[in-house]
Structure formats: structure tokens, C-alpha cells
Design a protein around this motif. Structure first.
Motif, short mmCIF file in Angstrom:
data_model
loop_
_atom_site.label_atom_id
_atom_site.label_comp_id
_atom_site.label_asym_id
_atom_site.label_seq_id
_atom_site.Cartn_x
_atom_site.Cartn_y
_atom_site.Cartn_z
N GLY A 165 0.81 -1.21 0.00
CA GLY A 165 0.00 0.00 0.00
C GLY A 165 0.84 1.26 0.00
O GLY A 165 0.54 2.22 -0.71
N ALA A 166 1.93 1.27 0.79
CA ALA A 166 2.80 2.43 0.84
C ALA A 166 3.47 2.67 -0.51
O ALA A 166 3.60 3.81 -0.97
CB ALA A 166 3.85 2.25 1.93
N LEU A 167 3.90 1.58 -1.14
CA LEU A 167 4.49 1.70 -2.48
C LEU A 167 3.47 2.23 -3.47
O LEU A 167 3.78 3.08 -4.32
CB LEU A 167 5.04 0.36 -2.93
CG LEU A 167 5.65 0.30 -4.34
CD1 LEU A 167 6.81 1.28 -4.47
CD2 LEU A 167 6.10 -1.12 -4.67
N GLY A 168 2.22 1.76 -3.36
CA GLY A 168 1.17 2.24 -4.24
C GLY A 168 0.93 3.73 -4.10
O GLY A 168 0.75 4.44 -5.10
N GLY A 169 0.93 4.23 -2.86
CA GLY A 169 0.75 5.66 -2.65
C GLY A 169 1.86 6.48 -3.29
O GLY A 169 1.62 7.50 -3.93
N ALA A 170 3.10 6.00 -3.14
CA ALA A 170 4.24 6.71 -3.73
C ALA A 170 4.17 6.69 -5.25
O ALA A 170 4.45 7.70 -5.92
CB ALA A 170 5.55 6.09 -3.24
N LEU A 171 3.81 5.54 -5.82
CA LEU A 171 3.72 5.43 -7.28
C LEU A 171 2.60 6.31 -7.83
O LEU A 171 2.73 6.87 -8.93
CB LEU A 171 3.49 3.97 -7.68
CG LEU A 171 4.71 3.06 -7.58
CD1 LEU A 171 4.30 1.60 -7.80
CD2 LEU A 171 5.77 3.46 -8.60
N PHE A 172 1.51 6.44 -7.08
CA PHE A 172 0.41 7.31 -7.53
C PHE A 172 0.89 8.77 -7.58
O PHE A 172 0.55 9.51 -8.51
CB PHE A 172 -0.80 7.20 -6.60
CG PHE A 172 -2.08 6.93 -7.33
CD1 PHE A 172 -2.51 7.76 -8.36
CD2 PHE A 172 -2.89 5.86 -7.00
CE1 PHE A 172 -3.70 7.53 -9.04
CE2 PHE A 172 -4.06 5.61 -7.67
CZ PHE A 172 -4.48 6.44 -8.68
N MET A 173 1.67 9.17 -6.59
CA MET A 173 2.23 10.53 -6.61
C MET A 173 3.12 10.71 -7.83
O MET A 173 3.06 11.74 -8.51
CB MET A 173 3.04 10.78 -5.34
CG MET A 173 2.22 10.99 -4.09
SD MET A 173 1.34 12.58 -4.04
CE MET A 173 2.70 13.73 -3.84
N LEU A 174 3.94 9.72 -8.12
CA LEU A 174 4.83 9.79 -9.27
C LEU A 174 4.04 9.87 -10.57
O LEU A 174 4.33 10.71 -11.45
CB LEU A 174 5.76 8.57 -9.29
CG LEU A 174 6.65 8.42 -10.52
CD1 LEU A 174 7.63 9.58 -10.63
CD2 LEU A 174 7.40 7.09 -10.47
N SER A 175 3.04 9.02 -10.72
CA SER A 175 2.24 8.99 -11.94
C SER A 175 1.53 10.31 -12.17
O SER A 175 1.59 10.89 -13.27
CB SER A 175 1.22 7.85 -11.86
OG SER A 175 0.36 7.86 -12.98
N ASP A 176 0.88 10.83 -11.12
CA ASP A 176 0.10 12.05 -11.30
C ASP A 176 0.98 13.28 -11.45
O ASP A 176 0.61 14.24 -12.13
CB ASP A 176 -0.87 12.22 -10.13
CG ASP A 176 -2.09 11.33 -10.29
OD1 ASP A 176 -2.19 10.64 -11.32
OD2 ASP A 176 -2.96 11.33 -9.40
N ALA A 177 2.15 13.27 -10.80
CA ALA A 177 3.08 14.39 -11.00
C ALA A 177 3.57 14.42 -12.45
O ALA A 177 3.66 15.49 -13.06
CB ALA A 177 4.26 14.27 -10.04
N THR A 178 3.84 13.24 -13.00
CA THR A 178 4.28 13.17 -14.40
C THR A 178 3.17 13.65 -15.33
O THR A 178 3.42 14.41 -16.27
CB THR A 178 4.69 11.73 -14.77
OG1 THR A 178 5.66 11.26 -13.83
CG2 THR A 178 5.26 11.67 -16.17
N LEU A 179 1.95 13.19 -15.07
CA LEU A 179 0.81 13.63 -15.89
C LEU A 179 0.64 15.14 -15.81
O LEU A 179 0.41 15.81 -16.82
CB LEU A 179 -0.46 12.92 -15.41
CG LEU A 179 -1.74 13.14 -16.22
CD1 LEU A 179 -2.67 11.93 -16.07
CD2 LEU A 179 -2.49 14.39 -15.78
N ALA A 180 0.74 15.69 -14.59
CA ALA A 180 0.55 17.13 -14.42
C ALA A 180 1.64 17.93 -15.11
O ALA A 180 1.36 18.95 -15.75
CB ALA A 180 0.51 17.46 -12.92
#
Length: 217
Positions: A165-180
Motif C-alpha cells: 500500500g505504501a508503495l502504491g501511494g508513492a507510485l500514484f504521486m509519481l504517476s500524477d506528477a508526471t501527468l501534471a
């Protein structure tokens, strides 16, 4: 259909979505089919996990909201705001799931993700239209809070599921920062590859926070 097959099909469908991009196969209809299919397969895979776990219902609700967001973003312009709202609701649902799963505030994680969120907003702010500034801020705060809760749950439980779950939260931040950055700042080379690969990895990791069934296959 076994759970392992569902996960493998999701990986294949996600890969096809990425390859449908203009820099690869340039087949938009393939993305229209495979993008929502990938998240639907992850929902089906997650639905067999943690059948009596208090996290299960809100986590599945988060995945369903994410599926709605995926469909909305098939229209990148008209669907951006509905997609943003759908994913905001997904992060709220994930936050509820993590709280039910034992997460409690952990100030180092809160501080870390707050700094990351503020840095991203500061960099993107000049390119965000005024009408979108409020929704974008709300979204970034919800995402950062979810990621911080995921990290806090891992720190408290130190279980394999909490680590996923912690890895998933970090990856979501990475994905959305890249998209933004790609949308509001400057084009990111091979953007769909990095965004979608990290996005579905994040969703799978968050779903893996639920305990597997005893007869997992």
C-alpha cells in the motif's frame, strides 16, 4: 477465472494501452478498449481479496471511481475535470480504507508528502487555468493525504500488505506528477509510458494492501 490470470490479463491490457499511443502503434481505438478494461480487471482481481477485511469496501469503491476517471479521461479536454473529481473521490475512498486498516497520522510522512505536493503545485501553478486551480489543489491534497496514510500504515503494521500500500501511494504521486507536468508545464517524452505504467502499478499495489484469500491462485 483464477486471480493470477486476472492479474496477468490486466498487465497485458495495460501494455496494449501504452502501445496504442502515437509514439508506438498509434491506435486510439485500442486504448479506448484496453484502458478501462485494465482497471476493470484489477477491480475483479481485488474483489477476491480481503473478503472480511474492513478495508475491502472503500478500497473497491476507490478502484471503481478510478475506472470512472479512466473513462472520463478518454476525452482529454472535456473529460479532464470529471476525471479529476473521480480520482479525488478515489483517493478519499482509499484514505478511508487505509484508516480502517489501521493507518494513523505519522508526521514525517505527512511532512514529506506535503513538501512534495507544494513543490509540484508551485512548479505547475503558472500553467493551470484559474477555473482549474481550486480542483487541482483539492486533488493534490487528497492524493498527498492518501499517500501519507499509506506510509503511516506501513510504519505502524510493518506487514507485507502495508508495504504494498505504501508503495502504491508513492507510485500514484509519481504517476500524477508526471501527468501534471506533461499537461501544465512541458511535454514529457514517452509520457503515456511513464504515466500509465506507474498508474496501474500503483493501483495493483494499493489493491495488494488487502490480504490475499487463503486459496490464492
Amino acid at each position: 477465472m483464477s486471480r493470477s490470470v486476472l492479474l496477468k490479463l490486466a498487465a497485458v491490457s495495460g501494455l496494449l494501452t501504452i502501445l496504442a499511443a502515437p509514439w508506438a502503434l498509434a491506435m486510439p481505438p485500442l486504448a479506448w478498449v484496453c484502458k478501462p478494461l485494465t482497471t476493470a480487471l484489477l477491480i475483479a482481481w481485488a474483489a477476491g481479496r480481503g473478503l472480511s477485511d474492513p478495508m475491502r469496501r472503500p478500497l473497491l469503491l476507490g478502484l471503481v471511481c478510478s475506472w470512472v476517471g479512466d473513462v472520463a479521461l478518454l476525452w482529454p479536454q472535456q473529460g479532464f475535470l470529471p476525471g479529476l473529481v473521480s480520482f479525488l473521490l478515489a483517493h478519499v475512498a482509499y484514505g478511508v480504507a487505509l484508516w480502517r486498516g489501521g493507518a494513523r497520522p505519522w508526521w514525517p510522512a505527512i511532512a514529506l508528502y506535503a513538501v512534495v505536493a507544494l513543490a509540484v503545485l508551485q512548479r505547475l501553478w503558472p500553467g493551470i487555468a484559474p477555473a482549474l486551480q481550486g480542483p487541482v489543489v483539492a486533488y493534490v491534497l487528497a492524493l498527498a493525504a492518501m499517500a501519507a496514510l499509506a506510509a503511516a500504515r506501513w510504519r505502524r503494521l510493518r506487514s507485507v500488505g502495508a508495504a504494498w500500500g505504501a508503495l502504491g501511494g508513492a507510485l500514484f504521486m509519481l504517476s500524477d506528477a508526471t501527468l501534471a507536468f506533461d499537461r501544465f508545464a512541458a511535454p514529457v517524452p514517452l509520457a503515456s509510458l511513464w504515466i500509465l505504467a506507474s498508474y496501474w502499478a500503483a493501483q495493483a499495489c494499493i489493491a495488494a494492501a488487502l490480504p490475499p484469500p487463503r486459496s490464492a491462485s
